[in-house]
Design a protein around this motif. Structure first.
Motif, short mmCIF file in Angstrom:
data_model
loop_
_atom_site.label_atom_id
_atom_site.label_comp_id
_atom_site.label_asym_id
_atom_site.label_seq_id
_atom_site.Cartn_x
_atom_site.Cartn_y
_atom_site.Cartn_z
N ARG A 1 -0.42 -0.56 8.04
CA ARG A 1 -0.32 0.69 8.82
C ARG A 1 0.60 1.69 8.11
NH1 ARG A 1 0.20 -2.07 13.92
NH2 ARG A 1 2.47 -1.98 13.78
N SER A 2 1.73 1.17 7.67
CA SER A 2 2.71 2.05 7.03
C SER A 2 2.11 2.70 5.78
CB SER A 2 3.95 1.23 6.67
OG SER A 2 4.97 2.07 6.21
N GLY A 3 1.39 1.93 5.01
CA GLY A 3 0.79 2.45 3.79
C GLY A 3 -0.30 3.48 4.05
N TYR A 4 -1.11 3.22 5.07
CA TYR A 4 -2.22 4.14 5.31
C TYR A 4 -1.77 5.50 5.83
CZ TYR A 4 -6.34 1.84 3.65
OH TYR A 4 -7.29 1.34 2.79
N ALA A 5 -0.58 5.58 6.40
CA ALA A 5 -0.09 6.90 6.83
C ALA A 5 0.08 7.84 5.65
CB ALA A 5 1.24 6.74 7.58
N GLU A 6 0.55 7.29 4.52
CA GLU A 6 0.71 8.16 3.34
C GLU A 6 -0.65 8.53 2.73
OE1 GLU A 6 3.36 9.68 2.32
OE2 GLU A 6 5.12 8.51 2.90
N LEU A 7 -1.63 7.64 2.86
CA LEU A 7 -2.98 7.99 2.38
C LEU A 7 -3.56 9.11 3.24
CD1 LEU A 7 -4.34 4.39 1.60
CD2 LEU A 7 -3.93 6.21 -0.08
N ILE A 8 -3.36 8.99 4.53
CA ILE A 8 -3.81 10.07 5.43
C ILE A 8 -3.13 11.39 5.05
CG2 ILE A 8 -3.51 10.96 7.79
CD1 ILE A 8 -5.68 9.09 7.98
N ARG B 1 -7.97 7.26 -4.76
CA ARG B 1 -8.08 8.66 -4.30
C ARG B 1 -6.72 9.22 -3.92
NH1 ARG B 1 -13.68 8.65 -0.75
NH2 ARG B 1 -13.40 10.91 -0.69
N GLY B 2 -5.92 8.40 -3.24
CA GLY B 2 -4.57 8.84 -2.89
C GLY B 2 -3.72 9.11 -4.12
N ILE C 1 0.85 -1.20 0.00
CA ILE C 1 0.00 0.00 0.00
C ILE C 1 0.88 1.25 0.00
CG2 ILE C 1 -1.75 1.28 1.32
CD1 ILE C 1 -2.67 -1.49 2.41
N LEU C 2 1.96 1.18 0.78
CA LEU C 2 2.87 2.32 0.87
C LEU C 2 3.37 2.75 -0.50
CD1 LEU C 2 4.46 4.22 2.75
CD2 LEU C 2 6.27 2.51 2.83
N ALA C 3 3.63 1.79 -1.37
CA ALA C 3 4.23 2.09 -2.67
C ALA C 3 3.25 2.77 -3.63
CB ALA C 3 4.80 0.82 -3.30
N LEU D 1 -4.93 14.82 3.99
CA LEU D 1 -4.74 16.06 4.76
C LEU D 1 -4.36 17.24 3.87
CD1 LEU D 1 -2.76 14.82 7.93
CD2 LEU D 1 -5.03 15.92 7.95
N ILE D 2 -3.53 16.99 2.85
CA ILE D 2 -3.10 18.14 2.05
C ILE D 2 -4.09 18.54 0.96
CG2 ILE D 2 -0.61 17.83 2.44
CD1 ILE D 2 -0.34 16.57 -0.27
N ALA D 3 -5.02 17.62 0.61
CA ALA D 3 -5.80 17.95 -0.59
C ALA D 3 -7.27 17.54 -0.60
CB ALA D 3 -5.12 17.34 -1.82
N ASP D 4 -7.75 16.75 0.35
CA ASP D 4 -9.09 16.20 0.17
C ASP D 4 -9.76 15.91 1.53
OD1 ASP D 4 -11.38 14.73 -0.46
OD2 ASP D 4 -10.39 13.57 -2.04
#
Lengths: 355, 355
Positions: free
Chosen positions: B175-182, B215-216, B128-130, B186-189
């Motif tokens: 968990r690691s991947g979802y942090a980047e989705l968050i 979406r990410g 997910i992170l990638a 936060l910055i755009a949506d």
């Protein structure tokens, strides 16, 4: 002093050939850089590094001096430059200046292309040979299995070519540089070719040298503008390089200079062109001029099988087929794919002709 | 299955998120490549390499499998990939496929960017992170003095994202991947942010996961189109990364995953944003969600001085000043340069708040 302007896909920049311009570097910087790293080799640094430093009194300026010679284009020296850049706290607004010949230009250019994913750099060539490599944005280091295999297309922000720095070149270096000028003339400018054939390269006036460099660079710059990534006509610049690279590598780097190997490669290209297109080429005329200018043409140890294998692994080859640039006539280059058997036949008859 | 199209300065490419699409790779190749090298790591290769190989029966196909983990993003592994590419006789018409997480994508992408000065590659993310690193063309390896310091901007020819390959991820990787989705939310949506705050990331349906990834990626792709080289708004993607990178490096890679470190960095960004702009931020709300999803937030060993030094040497810093992405409000990011003293103050009050 005349400017040549290059408009590539990714960047545009000026090439300035002139006298004493190494003392006016500020004129050639496109912006106010946060800091500057000068990369040079031991020989060039001893002669010109102080001159360059004098240009910048008002900002952080650093130097990395690498050993002179082709062996510096390796992974370890590349990594050391990255370490230097980090330790000197270079940031994305910093500039790298490549002060030296082709080795320094390729190495420092690749360091600039990759440090923090790319910062600005300018080329300050100090050899005649580097008129070729400093223009066009090809930067690279060597892999132990082949030359220039690891690199980028990454154009400089400017090329600043002070011909005064060419006065310290020795005979071999002059010879090496003129082979690439002959190559450019052969592929694109018959007039220039005839001019060069009347030149004694060891007795050049400053204005003659400037004129030759500018004519060579113009040919190179025009080709690069049209085909930066070498999908088409940029391949023509490889005239003489198929055998040239193979010879250089097979004999061991340093035995022949790059230009000396290319000179033999140019003759081979003319030889093959005669066979393939059944037309006369100025083989004897060029061989005589090369001999008169003391290019080493005889006593070369040609290992046919090894040379053919090296030509096949050249990075210009596709599916391991040897591609060569040939001349249909002067200033009319074409790329031809050759069969291994034919290459071997041409190489054998070439070796006989060169004895 | 929906396509996202990215038009960058240097290249355009499709990102496809779907199920089972790893078996239809031919559909995503732009041309008939002369040969293919699949780069993967030991873990991913064991699971999916055979699936990929099945796609290509008609042309030379090779594999390079590197050890799993961040330590493979180093000079030695990079050089080994170059050696493999040479030994497999890859040429300029060859393709590299990066099959794996961010490490494999960054490493194989940089190998592709530099092999013979650049050949085509496609990204097949398996984490997910990638979703983040596979889009946008940032490729790099680490220097021992810092992450991602040696690299290029070099976009892939396609991103092929088979969500079935995400089913094998463990809890930490999710968990690691979802942090980047968050972060992207936060910055755009703002909508997407609220959706994520209602998500239990360990009980996801395939369609939820696809929706979140799309979406990410859309947010990322839009930013990259506007600012490929990170001279402007691409910096916003570094939200949470200033402290995140410093923590990850200071604690030793592997102690926290990238996303776990970024999650703490996101909270720090909200904390600093509250101070700098004197506005309320969803700090407590996000901290609670992170805690509920078992992100490690407490018992972190904060070494303030070392962290500040690391933040200063981040490659986004200019003239050694710390730049941070802050939020004026949700989906309204700005880049601010902060004084060392202020950073120290904010960091100290943040540590207190996190206990």
């Amino acid at each position: 002093m005349k400017d040549i302007f290059v408009q590539s896909n990714t960047n545009s920049y000026h090439i300035t050939v002139g006298e004493s311009i190494r003392f006016q570097l500020e004129d050639y910087l496109k912006k106010d850089y946060s800091s500057i790293l000068i990369v040079s080799d031991e020989n060039v640094a001893a002669l010109y590094l102080d001159d360059i430093l004098k240009n910048f009194s008002d900002k952080p300026i650093f130097q990395s001096v690498v050993p002179a010679g082709e062996q510096s284009k390796n992974m370890q020296t590349f990594y050391q430059l990255q370490t230097d850049a980090i330790n000197y706290a270079l940031d994305r607004e910093s500039l790298i200046i490549a002060l030296g010949g082709g080795v320094v230009g390729d190495l420092a250019g690749f360091a600039a292309a990759t440090y923090m994913r790319g910062i600005d750099y300018i080329q300050m060539p100090t050899t005649i040979l580097a008129h070729d490599s400093s223009v066009g944005g090809k930067v690279a280091i060597n892999h132990e299995l082949g030359k220039n295999l690891i690199g980028n297309f990454y154009p400089p922000q400017a090329v600043v070519y002070d011909v005064e720095t060419l006065k310290s070149l020795n005979e071999r270096e002059v010879r090496s540089g003129y082979a690439e000028l002959i190559k450019e003339a052969l592929i694109a400018d018959t007039d220039f070719y005839h001019t060069l054939l009347e030149t004694d390269i060891y007795n050049l006036s400053n204005s003659e040298l400037q004129d030759h460099l500018q004519r060579g660079i113009k040919i190179k710059a025009h080709i690069v503008e049209v085909d930066e990534k070498e999908s088409g006509i940029r391949k023509h610049l490889n005239l003489g390089h198929t055998l040239g690279h193979a010879l250089e590598s097979d004999l061991g780097y340093g035995k022949l200079t790059h230009g000396e190997a290319v000179a033999i490669g140019l003759l081979f290209s003319l030889h093959v062109s005669e066979q393939v297109f059944a037309v006369e080429q100025p083989f004897e005329e060029l061989a005589l001029w090369l001999k008169n200018n003391r290019y080493p043409l005889s006593d070369i140890d040609y290992q046919t099988d090894r040379l053919i294998n090296k030509m096949k692994s050249d990075k210009k080859s596709v599916k391991s087929k040897i591609q060569m640039v040939l001349l249909k006539e002067l200033a009319f280059p074409v790329v031809e794919e050759l069969k291994d058997d034919d290459i071997e036949k041409y190489l054998n008859s070439f070796i006989v002709r060169m004895v």
